[in-house]
Motif scaffolding. Structure first.
Motif, PDB file in Angstrom:
ATOM      1  N   MET A 114      -6.089  14.813  15.565  1.00 14.60           N
ATOM      2  CA  MET A 114      -5.868  14.730  17.014  1.00 14.60           C
ATOM      3  C   MET A 114      -5.700  16.125  17.617  1.00 14.60           C
ATOM      4  SD  MET A 114      -3.433  11.350  17.272  1.00 14.60           S
ATOM      5  CE  MET A 114      -2.887  11.773  18.883  1.00 14.60           C
ATOM      6  N   GLU A 115      -4.944  16.984  16.953  1.00 16.30           N
ATOM      7  CA  GLU A 115      -4.751  18.347  17.453  1.00 16.30           C
ATOM      8  C   GLU A 115      -6.065  19.118  17.444  1.00 16.30           C
ATOM      9  OE1 GLU A 115      -2.091  19.882  18.825  1.00 16.30           O
ATOM     10  OE2 GLU A 115      -1.107  17.930  18.787  1.00 16.30           O
ATOM     11  N   LEU A 116      -6.870  18.913  16.413  1.00 16.00           N
ATOM     12  CA  LEU A 116      -8.167  19.588  16.334  1.00 16.00           C
ATOM     13  C   LEU A 116      -9.075  19.135  17.460  1.00 16.00           C
ATOM     14  CD1 LEU A 116     -10.157  21.410  14.782  1.00 16.00           C
ATOM     15  CD2 LEU A 116     -10.870  19.372  13.533  1.00 16.00           C
ATOM     16  N   THR A 117      -9.134  17.815  17.739  1.00 15.29           N
ATOM     17  CA  THR A 117      -9.995  17.330  18.819  1.00 15.29           C
ATOM     18  C   THR A 117      -9.516  17.842  20.168  1.00 15.29           C
ATOM     19  OG1 THR A 117      -8.723  15.270  18.841  1.00 15.29           O
ATOM     20  CG2 THR A 117     -10.815  15.269  17.633  1.00 15.29           C
ATOM     21  N   LYS A 118      -8.182  17.934  20.381  1.00 14.80           N
ATOM     22  CA  LYS A 118      -7.664  18.494  21.639  1.00 14.80           C
ATOM     23  C   LYS A 118      -8.114  19.948  21.797  1.00 14.80           C
ATOM     24  CE  LYS A 118      -3.228  16.456  21.574  1.00 14.80           C
ATOM     25  NZ  LYS A 118      -1.799  16.622  21.819  1.00 14.80           N
ATOM     26  N   SER A 119      -7.995  20.693  20.723  1.00 12.94           N
ATOM     27  CA  SER A 119      -8.374  22.112  20.779  1.00 12.94           C
ATOM     28  C   SER A 119      -9.870  22.271  21.045  1.00 12.94           C
ATOM     29  CB  SER A 119      -8.020  22.808  19.467  1.00 12.94           C
ATOM     30  OG  SER A 119      -6.639  22.774  19.249  1.00 12.94           O
ATOM     31  N   LEU A 120     -10.683  21.466  20.369  1.00 11.92           N
ATOM     32  CA  LEU A 120     -12.134  21.561  20.564  1.00 11.92           C
ATOM     33  C   LEU A 120     -12.546  21.117  21.966  1.00 11.92           C
ATOM     34  CD1 LEU A 120     -13.492  20.403  17.090  1.00 11.92           C
ATOM     35  CD2 LEU A 120     -13.425  22.709  18.029  1.00 11.92           C
ATOM     36  N   GLU A 121     -11.870  20.101  22.531  1.00 16.66           N
ATOM     37  CA  GLU A 121     -12.162  19.687  23.905  1.00 16.66           C
ATOM     38  C   GLU A 121     -11.828  20.797  24.890  1.00 16.66           C
ATOM     39  OE1 GLU A 121     -10.369  15.996  25.059  1.00 16.66           O
ATOM     40  OE2 GLU A 121     -11.207  14.921  23.339  1.00 16.66           O
ATOM     41  N   MET A 122     -10.692  21.467  24.675  1.00  9.89           N
ATOM     42  CA  MET A 122     -10.317  22.571  25.553  1.00  9.89           C
ATOM     43  C   MET A 122     -11.346  23.707  25.462  1.00  9.89           C
ATOM     44  SD  MET A 122      -6.911  24.946  25.564  1.00  9.89           S
ATOM     45  CE  MET A 122      -7.431  25.828  24.115  1.00  9.89           C
ATOM     46  N   ILE A 123     -11.776  24.018  24.247  1.00 13.58           N
ATOM     47  CA  ILE A 123     -12.793  25.070  24.077  1.00 13.58           C
ATOM     48  C   ILE A 123     -14.091  24.655  24.750  1.00 13.58           C
ATOM     49  CG2 ILE A 123     -14.234  26.227  22.358  1.00 13.58           C
ATOM     50  CD1 ILE A 123     -11.787  26.182  20.498  1.00 13.58           C
ATOM     51  N   SER A 124     -14.482  23.386  24.603  1.00  9.37           N
ATOM     52  CA  SER A 124     -15.716  22.892  25.207  1.00  9.37           C
ATOM     53  C   SER A 124     -15.667  22.971  26.732  1.00  9.37           C
ATOM     54  CB  SER A 124     -15.971  21.461  24.763  1.00  9.37           C
ATOM     55  OG  SER A 124     -17.081  20.925  25.424  1.00  9.37           O
ATOM     56  N   GLN A 125     -14.545  22.572  27.321  1.00  4.91           N
ATOM     57  CA  GLN A 125     -14.425  22.622  28.780  1.00  4.91           C
ATOM     58  C   GLN A 125     -14.513  24.058  29.286  1.00  4.91           C
ATOM     59  OE1 GLN A 125     -10.735  20.691  29.584  1.00  4.91           O
ATOM     60  NE2 GLN A 125     -11.560  18.617  29.331  1.00  4.91           N
ATOM     61  N   ASN A 126     -13.815  24.956  28.635  1.00  5.54           N
ATOM     62  CA  ASN A 126     -13.858  26.362  29.068  1.00  5.54           C
ATOM     63  C   ASN A 126     -15.239  26.969  28.852  1.00  5.54           C
ATOM     64  OD1 ASN A 126     -11.220  26.436  29.969  1.00  5.54           O
ATOM     65  ND2 ASN A 126     -10.423  26.967  27.951  1.00  5.54           N
ATOM     66  N   PHE A 127     -15.908  26.578  27.775  1.00  2.28           N
ATOM     67  CA  PHE A 127     -17.258  27.070  27.539  1.00  2.28           C
ATOM     68  C   PHE A 127     -18.210  26.566  28.614  1.00  2.28           C
ATOM     69  CE2 PHE A 127     -21.459  26.738  25.539  1.00  2.28           C
ATOM     70  CZ  PHE A 127     -21.647  28.054  25.188  1.00  2.28           C
ATOM     71  N   ASN A 128     -18.081  25.282  28.988  1.00  2.97           N
ATOM     72  CA  ASN A 128     -18.944  24.721  30.028  1.00  2.97           C
ATOM     73  C   ASN A 128     -18.705  25.403  31.377  1.00  2.97           C
ATOM     74  OD1 ASN A 128     -20.220  22.972  28.291  1.00  2.97           O
ATOM     75  ND2 ASN A 128     -18.785  21.297  28.671  1.00  2.97           N
ATOM     76  N   LYS A 129     -17.450  25.758  31.673  1.00  6.06           N
ATOM     77  CA  LYS A 129     -17.173  26.509  32.901  1.00  6.06           C
ATOM     78  C   LYS A 129     -17.896  27.845  32.887  1.00  6.06           C
ATOM     79  CE  LYS A 129     -12.492  24.826  33.864  1.00  6.06           C
ATOM     80  NZ  LYS A 129     -11.086  25.235  33.896  1.00  6.06           N
ATOM     81  N   GLY A 130     -17.846  28.521  31.758  1.00  9.88           N
ATOM     82  CA  GLY A 130     -18.515  29.822  31.650  1.00  9.88           C
ATOM     83  C   GLY A 130     -20.019  29.701  31.775  1.00  9.88           C
TER      84      GLY A 130
END
Length: 163
Positions: A114-130
């Motif tokens: 669960m912690e890994l998926t939260k971290s990867l979702e946060m990275i994905s959202q920030n990457f998509n913003k960039g």
């Protein structure tokens, strides 16, 4: 005979094949009063060359003194010494936090997932913003392509005016 010679020199001048003596002959001819009527259009150009030859630059150019240059180097030397001191202090005080052996491991694999998926979702959202902020580069490429058409127009006009 002189007019024919001047016309030949003008043709050589336009092709960039004249020597300095030949260019001086042209300048002298167009500085005179008896210029052929069909060559009157060259008279202002060669007249400008004679006038611009007499122009001189008469303003003073300020140069940096040696004291300013040595003072600037002196500041850079102290700046580098200060940077090394800051790095050394940072390494000294930062080394205490490296001894912590808690690496954030989880005993339960489900909690870890669960912690890994939260971290990867946060990275994905920030990457998509960039990525979304860089989409304007496509528009830049389109503009660059339209500038290519301007080069083609320039080449065509160059061919027209050469002949």
């Amino acid at each position: 005979m002189v007019l024919n010679n001047i016309e030949n020199l003008l043709e050589k001048y336009e092709n960039g094949e004249t020597s300095l003596k030949e260019e001086q002959l042209l300048k002298n001819y167009f500085a005179g009063d008896n210029v052929a009527p069909h060559l009157e259009m060259y008279k202002p150009m060669f007249g400008y060359f004679l006038v611009s030859k007499q122009e001189q630059f008469n303003k003073d150019i300020p140069f940096e003194t040696e004291t300013k240059a040595t003072k600037r180097n002196f500041n850079y030397k102290w700046l580098s010494v200060a940077a090394v001191a800051v790095l050394m202090i940072g390494f000294y005080f930062g080394s205490g936090s490296l001894n912590n052996d808690d690496l954030g491991t989880y005993e339960d694999p489900e909690v870890a997932l669960m912690e890994l998926t939260k971290s990867l979702e946060m990275i994905s959202q920030n990457f998509n913003k960039g990525v979304s902020t860089v989409n304007y580069l496509d528009e830049l490429e389109k503009g660059k392509a339209t500038l290519g058409y301007l080069n083609e127009i320039d080449n065509a006009t160059g061919l027209i005016f050469k002949n």
